[in-house]
Motif scaffolding. Structure first.
Motif, PDB file in Angstrom:
ATOM      1  N   ILE A  55     -27.984  31.371  44.055  1.00 29.59           N
ATOM      2  CA  ILE A  55     -29.397  31.645  44.708  1.00 29.59           C
ATOM      3  C   ILE A  55     -29.873  30.386  45.461  1.00 29.59           C
ATOM      4  N   THR A  56     -29.855  29.449  44.616  1.00 25.22           N
ATOM      5  CA  THR A  56     -30.314  27.923  45.339  1.00 25.22           C
ATOM      6  C   THR A  56     -29.520  27.696  46.575  1.00 25.22           C
ATOM      7  N   ASN A  57     -28.299  27.716  46.367  1.00 25.74           N
ATOM      8  CA  ASN A  57     -27.346  27.255  47.558  1.00 25.74           C
ATOM      9  C   ASN A  57     -27.458  28.156  48.531  1.00 25.74           C
ATOM     10  N   GLY A  58     -27.747  29.504  48.334  1.00 23.12           N
ATOM     11  CA  GLY A  58     -27.905  30.436  49.622  1.00 23.12           C
ATOM     12  C   GLY A  58     -29.142  30.097  50.251  1.00 23.12           C
ATOM     13  N   PHE A  59     -30.285  29.919  49.569  1.00 23.58           N
ATOM     14  CA  PHE A  59     -31.603  29.580  50.208  1.00 23.58           C
ATOM     15  C   PHE A  59     -31.499  28.155  50.910  1.00 23.58           C
ATOM     16  N   LYS A  60     -30.948  27.272  50.444  1.00 25.15           N
ATOM     17  CA  LYS A  60     -30.963  25.864  50.995  1.00 25.15           C
ATOM     18  C   LYS A  60     -29.729  25.397  52.005  1.00 25.15           C
ATOM     19  N   MET A  61     -28.857  26.526  52.148  1.00 25.11           N
ATOM     20  CA  MET A  61     -27.965  26.112  53.253  1.00 25.11           C
ATOM     21  C   MET A  61     -28.243  25.610  54.511  1.00 25.11           C
ATOM     22  N   PHE A  68     -45.002  18.018  65.922  1.00 28.57           N
ATOM     23  CA  PHE A  68     -44.507  19.066  65.016  1.00 28.57           C
ATOM     24  C   PHE A  68     -44.305  18.619  63.572  1.00 28.57           C
ATOM     25  N   GLU A  69     -44.233  17.301  63.430  1.00 26.89           N
ATOM     26  CA  GLU A  69     -43.626  16.772  62.267  1.00 26.89           C
ATOM     27  C   GLU A  69     -44.378  17.476  61.047  1.00 26.89           C
ATOM     28  N   GLY A  70     -45.689  17.329  61.051  1.00 28.42           N
ATOM     29  CA  GLY A  70     -46.531  17.718  60.022  1.00 28.42           C
ATOM     30  C   GLY A  70     -46.145  19.210  59.717  1.00 28.42           C
ATOM     31  N   VAL A  71     -46.167  20.115  60.700  1.00 20.92           N
ATOM     32  CA  VAL A  71     -45.692  21.416  60.614  1.00 20.92           C
ATOM     33  C   VAL A  71     -44.455  21.638  59.723  1.00 20.92           C
ATOM     34  N   GLY A  72     -43.502  20.910  60.187  1.00 23.80           N
ATOM     35  CA  GLY A  72     -42.094  21.003  59.497  1.00 23.80           C
ATOM     36  C   GLY A  72     -42.336  20.578  58.234  1.00 23.80           C
ATOM     37  N   GLN A  73     -43.003  19.716  57.742  1.00 29.53           N
ATOM     38  CA  GLN A  73     -43.051  19.271  56.520  1.00 29.53           C
ATOM     39  C   GLN A  73     -43.781  20.210  55.753  1.00 29.53           C
ATOM     40  N   ALA A  74     -45.035  21.080  56.231  1.00 27.58           N
ATOM     41  CA  ALA A  74     -45.720  21.976  55.651  1.00 27.58           C
ATOM     42  C   ALA A  74     -44.510  23.229  55.466  1.00 27.58           C
ATOM     43  N   LYS A  75     -43.561  23.483  56.448  1.00 30.21           N
ATOM     44  CA  LYS A  75     -42.692  24.539  56.188  1.00 30.21           C
ATOM     45  C   LYS A  75     -41.732  24.337  54.784  1.00 30.21           C
ATOM     46  N   ALA A  76     -41.476  22.992  54.942  1.00 28.59           N
ATOM     47  CA  ALA A  76     -40.572  22.476  53.791  1.00 28.59           C
ATOM     48  C   ALA A  76     -41.356  22.541  52.483  1.00 28.59           C
ATOM     49  N   VAL A  77     -42.754  22.410  52.302  1.00 26.86           N
ATOM     50  CA  VAL A  77     -43.486  22.467  50.789  1.00 26.86           C
ATOM     51  C   VAL A  77     -43.456  24.090  50.699  1.00 26.86           C
ATOM     52  N   VAL A  78     -43.915  24.985  51.915  1.00 23.41           N
ATOM     53  CA  VAL A  78     -43.740  26.360  51.347  1.00 23.41           C
ATOM     54  C   VAL A  78     -42.418  26.936  50.815  1.00 23.41           C
ATOM     55  N   PHE A  79     -41.330  26.224  51.718  1.00 26.62           N
ATOM     56  CA  PHE A  79     -40.049  26.806  51.224  1.00 26.62           C
ATOM     57  C   PHE A  79     -39.649  26.404  49.808  1.00 26.62           C
ATOM     58  N   PHE A  80     -40.073  25.297  49.431  1.00 26.67           N
ATOM     59  CA  PHE A  80     -39.875  24.828  48.172  1.00 26.67           C
ATOM     60  C   PHE A  80     -40.328  25.837  47.061  1.00 26.67           C
ATOM     61  N   ILE A  81     -41.668  25.958  47.366  1.00 28.69           N
ATOM     62  CA  ILE A  81     -42.445  26.688  46.298  1.00 28.69           C
ATOM     63  C   ILE A  81     -41.872  28.190  46.341  1.00 28.69           C
ATOM     64  N   ILE A  82     -41.452  28.872  47.368  1.00 38.09           N
ATOM     65  CA  ILE A  82     -40.725  30.075  47.437  1.00 38.09           C
ATOM     66  C   ILE A  82     -39.713  30.145  46.650  1.00 38.09           C
ATOM     67  N   ALA A 126     -38.509  27.799  44.297  1.00 39.37           N
ATOM     68  CA  ALA A 126     -38.888  27.408  42.783  1.00 39.37           C
ATOM     69  C   ALA A 126     -39.176  28.847  42.034  1.00 39.37           C
ATOM     70  N   VAL A 127     -40.162  29.333  42.788  1.00 43.01           N
ATOM     71  CA  VAL A 127     -40.755  30.826  42.028  1.00 43.01           C
ATOM     72  C   VAL A 127     -39.567  31.795  42.028  1.00 43.01           C
ATOM     73  N   VAL A 128     -38.595  31.957  42.947  1.00 44.82           N
ATOM     74  CA  VAL A 128     -37.400  32.965  42.842  1.00 44.82           C
ATOM     75  C   VAL A 128     -36.443  32.423  41.839  1.00 44.82           C
ATOM     76  N   ALA A 129     -36.199  31.176  41.710  1.00 50.73           N
ATOM     77  CA  ALA A 129     -35.257  30.589  40.767  1.00 50.73           C
ATOM     78  C   ALA A 129     -35.830  30.630  39.266  1.00 50.73           C
ATOM     79  N   LEU A 130     -37.062  30.606  39.328  1.00 53.22           N
ATOM     80  CA  LEU A 130     -37.797  30.624  37.752  1.00 53.22           C
ATOM     81  C   LEU A 130     -37.572  32.160  37.397  1.00 53.22           C
ATOM     82  N   ILE A 131     -38.009  33.122  38.240  1.00 51.83           N
ATOM     83  CA  ILE A 131     -38.109  34.618  37.894  1.00 51.83           C
ATOM     84  C   ILE A 131     -36.466  34.949  37.772  1.00 51.83           C
TER      85      ILE A 131
END
Length: 284
Positions: A212-218, A251-265, A267-272
């Protein structure tokens, strides 16, 4: 009785743990905290960052390409997770039987995992375009071709690695439980689904988490195989974040915000997933 080595370890354990702890702090914790901070900033370098509040997150969450990439990545992860784990378990189950050449087959299946993802991407690009050339198509012709091309690539690369984990799990199963089921009259299918698979849940938990983690972060295979073509429709989330951060000035800050949102999603999927599969583990 405590040995001299044990006394030394108790006395100097902090000194031995310090390099690993320092590497964790420097290589993960500090960049992570800094990344979260920068997601609330407008910047081109770390030194000129200034806080802009939630602006970056608003822009990121309104980006239709980001959500298309998220849906595309989710579908990709579901398909690859199922295929990799089913095929890897089936191969492991066959390779734990006693027959000649077992070790050779294990090595052959594991070898693709030793090749770098970016190299695999370009190799499979040549292979798939060679096959699709018969229909005058390219792997970048549509997102459908790109999707299944990436599925084939990741499955070919990851199946051998997961197979090794499943082989280790199968070899550690208590033989007395399986033999007892056989004595009670359970056939091969019943032993597999009612005895072996429930006892294999710890290995299944690990392999499912990894796939799951490998698929999401490929990222690198996506970059080499399709590079998001056509028109970013075969773009996975990691590539979308990279393109936002490095491909659009300001748009560097936007890219960083996307990375944080992606991390949260993720992490939640992996924990579930971990909670669901762990709850099905049984003791022998």
């Amino acid at each position: 009785m405590i040995t001299m080595a044990g006394k030394s370890i108790r006395r100097w354990w902090a000194l031995f743990a310090l390099p690993t702890f320092a590497a964790f702090i420097i290589g993960f914790l500090v960049p992570f905290i800094l990344g979260v901070y920068l997601s609330f900033c407008k910047f081109t370098t770390v030194t000129d960052a200034h806080v802009v509040g939630l602006r970056n997150y608003r822009v990121a969450l309104q980006d239709k390409e980001f959500w298309h990439a998220m849906g595309y990545t989710t579908a990709f992860t579901i398909v690859t997770t199922i295929i990799i784990n089913v095929v890897a378990f089936a191969i492991a189950y066959m390779l734990t039987k006693a027959f000649k050449g077992t070790n050779v087959f294990r090595s052959v299946f594991f070898m693709p995992n030793l090749i770098g993802g970016i190299i695999l991407g370009y190799v499979w690009l040549l292979l798939l375009n060679g096959v699709l050339a018969h229909w005058a198509r390219s792997i970048t012709y549509s997102s459908t071709y790109g999707f299944w091309g990436m599925v084939m690539l990741l499955c070919w690369q990851q199946i051998g690695y997961m197979m090794i984990i499943y082989v280790a799990g199968l070899q550690s199963l208590p033989t007395d439980v399986i033999e007892a089921a056989e004595v009670d009259g359970a056939n091969g299918r019943q032993r597999l689904f009612n005895v072996i698979i429930p006892l294999m849940m710890p290995s299944i938990t690990v392999c499912t988490f990894l796939t799951i983690t490998n698929g999401f972060k490929m990222y690198d295979q996506n970059l080499a195989l399709t590079n998001g073509a056509p028109s970013n429709t075969s773009e996975l989330v990691a590539l979308n974040i990279y393109r936002t951060f490095y491909g659009r000035i300001g748009f560097e800050g936007v890219g960083q915000a996307k990375a944080v949102v992606f991390f949260i999603i993720v992490a939640v999927v992996a924990l579930i997933q971990n909670r669901l599969t762990s709850s099905k583990e049984v003791e022998a």
